[in-house]
Structure formats: C-alpha cells, structure tokens
Design an enzyme around this catalytic site. Structure first.
Site, mmCIF file in Angstrom:
data_model
loop_
_atom_site.group_PDB
_atom_site.id
_atom_site.type_symbol
_atom_site.label_atom_id
_atom_site.label_comp_id
_atom_site.label_asym_id
_atom_site.label_seq_id
_atom_site.Cartn_x
_atom_site.Cartn_y
_atom_site.Cartn_z
ATOM 1 C CG LEU A 125 3.302 11.306 -8.048
ATOM 2 C CD1 LEU A 125 2.710 12.672 -7.726
ATOM 3 C CD2 LEU A 125 2.778 10.843 -9.427
ATOM 4 C CB THR A 126 5.701 6.987 -5.319
ATOM 5 O OG1 THR A 126 5.453 6.822 -6.713
ATOM 6 C CG2 THR A 126 5.132 5.814 -4.553
ATOM 7 C CB ALA A 130 0.129 8.862 -1.945
ATOM 8 C CB THR A 158 14.372 6.254 -10.217
ATOM 9 O OG1 THR A 158 13.438 5.183 -10.118
ATOM 10 C CG2 THR A 158 15.568 5.821 -11.061
ATOM 11 N N GLY A 339 17.158 -23.629 -19.650
ATOM 12 C CA GLY A 339 17.112 -24.725 -18.674
ATOM 13 C C GLY A 339 17.762 -24.295 -17.365
ATOM 14 C CD GLU A 363 7.684 6.522 -15.579
ATOM 15 O OE1 GLU A 363 6.918 7.093 -16.355
ATOM 16 O OE2 GLU A 363 8.910 6.625 -15.620
ATOM 17 C CB THR A 365 0.398 -1.365 -11.226
ATOM 18 O OG1 THR A 365 -0.953 -0.869 -11.103
ATOM 19 C CG2 THR A 365 1.177 -1.047 -9.961
ATOM 20 C CD GLU A 367 -2.528 -4.925 -11.389
ATOM 21 O OE1 GLU A 367 -1.597 -4.093 -11.410
ATOM 22 O OE2 GLU A 367 -2.336 -6.156 -11.333
HETATM 23 C C1 LIG Z 1 12.327 0.436 -8.762
HETATM 24 C C2 LIG Z 1 11.253 1.465 -8.628
HETATM 25 C C3 LIG Z 1 11.469 2.757 -9.130
HETATM 26 C C4 LIG Z 1 10.493 3.738 -8.968
HETATM 27 N N1 LIG Z 1 10.772 5.031 -9.369
HETATM 28 C C5 LIG Z 1 9.885 6.023 -9.041
HETATM 29 C C6 LIG Z 1 10.247 7.398 -9.255
HETATM 30 O O1 LIG Z 1 11.314 7.717 -9.768
HETATM 31 N N2 LIG Z 1 9.361 8.359 -8.846
HETATM 32 C C7 LIG Z 1 8.156 8.049 -8.268
HETATM 33 O O2 LIG Z 1 7.404 8.953 -7.942
HETATM 34 N N3 LIG Z 1 7.784 6.753 -8.079
HETATM 35 C C8 LIG Z 1 8.626 5.732 -8.431
HETATM 36 N N4 LIG Z 1 8.292 4.416 -8.189
HETATM 37 C C9 LIG Z 1 6.994 4.118 -7.561
HETATM 38 C C10 LIG Z 1 6.013 3.391 -8.466
HETATM 39 O O3 LIG Z 1 5.522 4.252 -9.456
HETATM 40 C C11 LIG Z 1 4.925 2.796 -7.558
HETATM 41 O O4 LIG Z 1 5.531 1.715 -6.857
HETATM 42 C C12 LIG Z 1 3.719 2.325 -8.312
HETATM 43 O O5 LIG Z 1 3.018 3.418 -8.851
HETATM 44 C C13 LIG Z 1 2.759 1.490 -7.432
HETATM 45 O O6 LIG Z 1 2.498 2.108 -6.204
HETATM 46 P P1 LIG Z 1 2.644 1.237 -4.858
HETATM 47 O O7 LIG Z 1 3.977 0.596 -4.898
HETATM 48 O O8 LIG Z 1 2.331 2.097 -3.700
HETATM 49 O O9 LIG Z 1 1.557 0.087 -5.009
HETATM 50 P P2 LIG Z 1 0.014 0.176 -4.573
HETATM 51 O O10 LIG Z 1 -0.598 1.399 -5.156
HETATM 52 O O11 LIG Z 1 -0.104 -0.049 -3.113
HETATM 53 O O12 LIG Z 1 -0.582 -1.097 -5.347
HETATM 54 C C14 LIG Z 1 -0.590 -2.412 -4.808
HETATM 55 C C15 LIG Z 1 -1.415 -3.279 -5.759
HETATM 56 O O13 LIG Z 1 -2.778 -2.825 -5.776
HETATM 57 C C16 LIG Z 1 -3.166 -2.549 -7.114
HETATM 58 N N5 LIG Z 1 -4.112 -1.427 -7.134
HETATM 59 C C17 LIG Z 1 -4.005 -0.236 -6.480
HETATM 60 N N6 LIG Z 1 -5.053 0.552 -6.781
HETATM 61 C C18 LIG Z 1 -5.837 -0.155 -7.626
HETATM 62 C C19 LIG Z 1 -7.076 0.113 -8.312
HETATM 63 N N7 LIG Z 1 -7.718 1.297 -8.182
HETATM 64 N N8 LIG Z 1 -7.593 -0.851 -9.114
HETATM 65 C C20 LIG Z 1 -6.950 -2.030 -9.266
HETATM 66 N N9 LIG Z 1 -5.781 -2.343 -8.660
HETATM 67 C C21 LIG Z 1 -5.224 -1.417 -7.856
HETATM 68 C C22 LIG Z 1 -1.871 -2.228 -7.834
HETATM 69 O O14 LIG Z 1 -2.006 -2.391 -9.226
HETATM 70 C C23 LIG Z 1 -0.924 -3.236 -7.213
HETATM 71 O O15 LIG Z 1 -1.070 -4.469 -7.816
HETATM 72 C C24 LIG Z 1 9.248 3.405 -8.372
HETATM 73 C C25 LIG Z 1 9.015 2.102 -7.906
HETATM 74 C C26 LIG Z 1 10.006 1.153 -8.013
HETATM 75 C C27 LIG Z 1 9.738 -0.223 -7.444
#
Ligand SMILES: Cc1cc2nc3c(=O)[nH]c(=O)nc-3n(C[C@H](O)[C@H](O)[C@H](O)COP(=O)(O)OP(=O)(O)OC[C@H]3O[C@@H](n4cnc5c(N)ncnc54)[C@H](O)[C@@H]3O)c2cc1C
Length: 380
Positions: A125-126, A130, A158, A339, A363, A365, A367
């Site tokens: 999805l990610t 986005a 993943t 420690g 899945e 954050t 937030e």
């Molecule tokens: C090890 C790993 C495995 C993953 N596996 C998958 C997978 O299998 N399939 C898949 O699709 N995705 C996967 N992901 C993606 C994961 O779901 C995203 O990283 C996550 O949803 C956050 O998106 P971003 O990294 O773009 O952060 P961003 O969306 O850029 O967020 C950055 C910061 O801004 C905050 N923020 C953003 N919008 C808001 C808001 N409206 N209000 C308050 N705070 C906000 C966030 O909480 C965060 O602190 C994986 C990520 C990792 C690191």
C-alpha cells in the site's frame, strides 16, 4: 466474560514456543547480523499449518481464529520479531485481503498456496509520497484494450523480495478519491513487475523490506482483486485485522525482553546482592509485567471480536497503539536492567530494543492510531 485460554490454545502456544526455540532461537543473531531471510523456517511454518490459522479448511487453512493467530505471532516474535512480521504480512495482509475480497477462483488459485507456504505473499500500500496518507496513492492502473497497464512504485513492502504473490493498490479513477483505488494481484515473473531496493534496517533485519516496481506491467481482469474502486476501502478493513498482528508482534517482542530482564536481574549481583532485590529494579519489572498484561487484554479482546464477526476499527487501533508504545518502553527498561551488558550483542535485549520500534510505525503510526480512535470516539 472469559479470560481463560482454551486447552487447545494453551497447547498451540506450547507447540509454537517449542518450534521457535528449536528452529529459530539458534540462528537469531546470525540472521539479524547478515540480514538472512529465514525462508526455510517460513516454509516449515506453512507445512505445520501456522500460515493458515485464520482461514477455512477448504482453502488449506486451519479453520481457527484471530486468537490462535495472535498466539502464533506472539510466540514467534518472543524469539524473533523478524519471523513475526514476515508471517504477519503474509497472513493478515496479503492472504487475508485475498480471502476477504477475492473471487472463488482467486482464493482457489492463490490462497490455498499461501496457507501451505508454497507461495510467500506480500502486500503493498505504502508509496514514497503516500505513507500515513495512503489514499494519496500515485501508482496508476489504466485500461489498455482488455488489460490493465500498471505504472508506479511502492516502498517498505515486507517480503517484497521473496514474494510469489503481491497484492498492491493502484489508482483506477483519479476523481474517485478513496473509491478510485483498486487492488490487484501480481504474480512473480509477470513482465514489468519486480522488487527494487532492499532496505538496510535498524531492526527486524531478517525480514526483507523494500520497493516494488511496476513499469508498464500488463494484467488481465482476472487479477483485479475485489470490486473496481474498492481496493482502498478493502485495505482499511484488512488493516483492522493487521493491527492485531502488530499488537501481537509488540507483545511477543516485549515478552522476550521482559523474560530476559527478569532472568538477568536474579543472576546479576551488585553490592553483594542480586539486583532483583533492589526496589528500583522490582518496580521496573512490575511496570513491565503490568503493561504486558494490559496489552494482552486489549489485543485478545480485539482478536475475539474479529472472531465473532464484529467491527474492530476502534479496538484494534487501541490494542496496536497501547501494546506498541508499551513494548517500546518495556524493551527500553530491559536494556536498562542489563546495565552495560544490555548494550552489547552477547545479550538478547539490544535486538529486542531495535526490533520493537517498528511496532509504533508499521500499519499506521501511533499518531495515526490516535487519529483513527478519535474519529471513532467522535462518531459514537
Ligand atoms: C519495516 C517496515 C515494514 C513495513 N511493511 C509494510 C508493508 O508490508 N506494506 C505496506 O504497505 N507498508 C509497509 N510499511 C510502511 C508503513 O506502514 C509506513 O512506514 C507507515 O504507515 C508510515 O508512513 P511513512 O513512513 O511514509 O511516514 P509519514 O506518513 O511520512 O509520517 C511521518 C511522521 O508524521 C506523522 N504524521 C503523518 N500524518 C499525520 C497526521 N495526519 N497527524 C499527525 N501525525 C502525522 C507520522 O505519525 C510520523 O510520525 C512498512 C514500514 C516499515 C518501516
């Protein structure tokens, strides 16, 4: 209310624990250091029926439920969170999306092979632009004669590099907003579809996380998963279950860290006494054990509700939010109790500390969980 596991669930927990100790524990450090994907172990989990816990027997599943599934994820993650997240992405994201939205033909073709472990699944999805705002998907699927032509890329998927089947979302109708995104099933080897860069990560290093790239990838209608335009909505439903996985992953990692800290506190002597006799250490252990219990209550409540067919958007987000934040704190205290030895790789807690951070991010954050819960509270 009933807070007891059934005899079968206790038996399942013991069996998965024994498997994890025998087949995973001896390799954890090597897999982590060298980023080795434990393909053989995942195949064995399939043969044992652990990849199909939540699916009916007609699709090769075990016909159990989310409580059993959470037990499996918890026990695997107690030894290695990497195995936990591989199984979670495979089962509750990829396989479950196909189970929930797929046609009978798609379920027979893909789900039966995913439950047996013959196929490894991933779910994309990610995208780079986005993440939390997943509806901002840029990957497009355009009609081209009687086919779909898909272009774009996904990030942080993943299992991307080991997947035989990938469920990915793409925009089919830009004006449709959330109802303009559709889900597609991609098979390994389809021209124009491939895994890209593999990320070098802080934790969960034995799991493979990376890009998925679509360049002029042509798919037949048979690869559209669910109704056209409903892929994003189906993704949100899939994530309701997925969040129980991440809560269980959190609990497993936190339990592993807690067990190690409890054991160490009884062995380590300072000032002529085991450090477990100091009240400051006891209070840490008490807070860790209490948050673990609270995390389980929230998580298994959400799991039970899914098994009863109830909507769990609020409850699964609460379980994920609480369990993941608590687990980060528990792993932190486990290192503190060790420690200086908590900082070196001869002891397991440094890895739990690194692995656990993903739980407050993946899945959705913390937030975003708060945003989801707030919407539910205000709606009620
Ligand atoms: C090890 C790993 C495995 C993953 N596996 C998958 C997978 O299998 N399939 C898949 O699709 N995705 C996967 N992901 C993606 C994961 O779901 C995203 O990283 C996550 O949803 C956050 O998106 P971003 O990294 O773009 O952060 P961003 O969306 O850029 O967020 C950055 C910061 O801004 C905050 N923020 C953003 N919008 C808001 C808001 N409206 N209000 C308050 N705070 C906000 C966030 O909480 C965060 O602190 C994986 C990520 C990792 C690191």
């Amino acid at each position: 209310m009933d807070f007891e596991y059934t005899a079968e669930q206790i038996h399942l927990r013991r069996a998965v624990r024994e498997f994890a100790q025998a087949e995973i524990a001896p390799h954890v450090l090597e897999w982590d250091e060298n980023q080795i994907f434990p393909l053989e172990v995942i195949k064995k989990l399939g043969q044992l029926g652990y990849l199909g816990a939540i699916f009916p027997e007609e699709y090769g599943g075990a016909g159990l439920g989310y409580i059993e599934y959470a037990i499996i994820i918890e026990e695997l993650s107690r030894v290695d969170g990497s195995v936990g997240i591989i199984v979670a992405a495979h089962t509750s994201l990829c396989s479950n999306h196909i189970y929930k939205a797929g046609s009978e033909e798609q379920k027979q073709k893909y789900l039966t092979k995913l439950t047996s472990g013959e196929y490894i699944g991933c779910w994309s999805l990610t995208e780079p632009e986005a993440g939390s705002d997943a509806a901002g998907t840029r990957t497009t699927a355009v009609r081209d004669d009687d086919h779909w032509r898909i272009n774009g890329s996904k990030t942080f998927t993943t299992n991307a590099h080991y997947a035989d089947v990938c469920v990915a979302m793409a925009v089919t109708d830009r004006a449709g907003a959330q109802h303009g995104i559709s889900a597609f099933i991609f098979e390994k080897g389809t021209p124009g579809f491939r895994a890209g860069k593999k990320e070098n990560k802080l934790g969960l290093r034995a799991s493979a996380t990376g890009e998925v790239i679509f360049s002029d990838c042509r798919l037949a209608d048979s690869q559209l998963l669910g109704k056209r335009g409903e892929g994003f909505i189906d993704s949100l439903k899939t994530l309701d279950g997925g969040r129980v996985s991440i809560a269980a992953l959190s609990i497993g990692i936190a339990q592993g860290a807690y067990d190690a800290a409890l054991k160490y506190s009884k062995l380590r002597k300072q000032f002529g006494r085991p450090i477990s006799e100091f009240q400051a250490i006891q209070h840490k252990l008490v807070d860790m054990a209490t948050s673990l219990d609270a995390s389980r209550l929230l998580t298994y409540r959400a799991a039970r509700m899914i098994d009863k067919g109830q909507r769990v958007t609020r409850e699964s987000a609460m379980a994920k939010l609480f369990a993941s934040e608590a687990a980060v704190q528990i792993a932190n205290e486990a290192v503190q109790i060790h420690g200086g030895y908590g900082f070196i790789k001869d002891y397991p807690v440094e890895k739990f500390y690194r692995d656990v951070k993903l739980c407050t991010i993946g899945e959705g954050t913390s937030e975003i969980q708060r945003l989801v819960i707030a919407r539910q509270l205000l709606k009620d």
